[in-house]
Design an enzyme around this catalytic site. Sequence first.
Site: not given
Length: 337
Positions: A162, A237, A333
């Site tokens: 990520r 998420s 995130e």
Amino acid sequence: MQVFEDFSLKEFNTFHIDAKARFFASINSIEDLREGLTSDVHTSKFVLGGGSNMLLLHDIDALVLHINLKGIEKAKEDENHVWVRVAAGENWHEFVLFCVNSGYGGVENLSLIPGNVGTSPIQNIGAYGVELKDVFDSCIVVDKLSLKSKQLNLTDCRFDYRDSIFKNEAKGKYIITEVVFKLTKKNHELNTSYGAINTVLLEKGITNPSLKDVSNAVIKIRQEKLPDPNVIGNSGSFFKNPVVSKQEFDMLQARFEDIPFYPISENEIKIPAGWLIEQAGFKGKRFGDAGVHDRQALVLVNHGNATGEEIWLLAKKIQQEISRIFQVTIEPEVNLI
């Protein structure tokens, strides 16, 4: 390039936060982009993609340049692979469906991820055992200062979990205008072992799945677990899955015997953040219009009129509780704007 004033961004971010842009322009060409970046009338600029991985904490006192570049084309091919060039403003899931329907393999596990193609390298998006870096060939970026275009290859982008160069040393420096993907034409290496993909396929009696079968399985799983941003505001998420050392994990496992985990190296273990949040009692909880989804604790939601600040306050509350209970740090995130 047409510019609008006091423009609501509610429909331009998947959390549906009703923040406003002081000025707003849709960028439909590279010429529009360069015009927007060089505008003397609007000294402050903010570049907006699909709005899927961001939380707006306040109004944006700038000229918001919404990247709306379109186009999908075959760049080149050989016997086994095809390179597909995709403009930054194309919807990610629509691009995945294009690949699946064309018989191009590699992105089927990334079905139904919200957002646009241009922002996918920034986050190195991933799901069900596949990450963007696995199919990434290169991208074209425009330098915001020089206005020149340049190509960045896989090594240049420094992808990690990520993460990428676009979130670190090149943060705010470039605007991605197109991405080239290297996909398979035959002998596809299907990844069906991650999550419940294989279970869904077996339930349907599928033992020799096609690209479309895998894509449909992922779509089914995501629809059952994750809320549709068109129905309830969310950004998928919200937190990254934390990675801890083997020593730290052994201590956690001694306290929580059923803790799920994924080894990623000899000394690194990934723990599902959603499990931690659920164990801390946040799953399905609501604090005003800010809440945690009742089927997937990793997803924070806007039940209607939550502000970005209210959702961020909830996120910080969750972080503090996870740290208190597990001595584990979970990081967002999403990008905080």
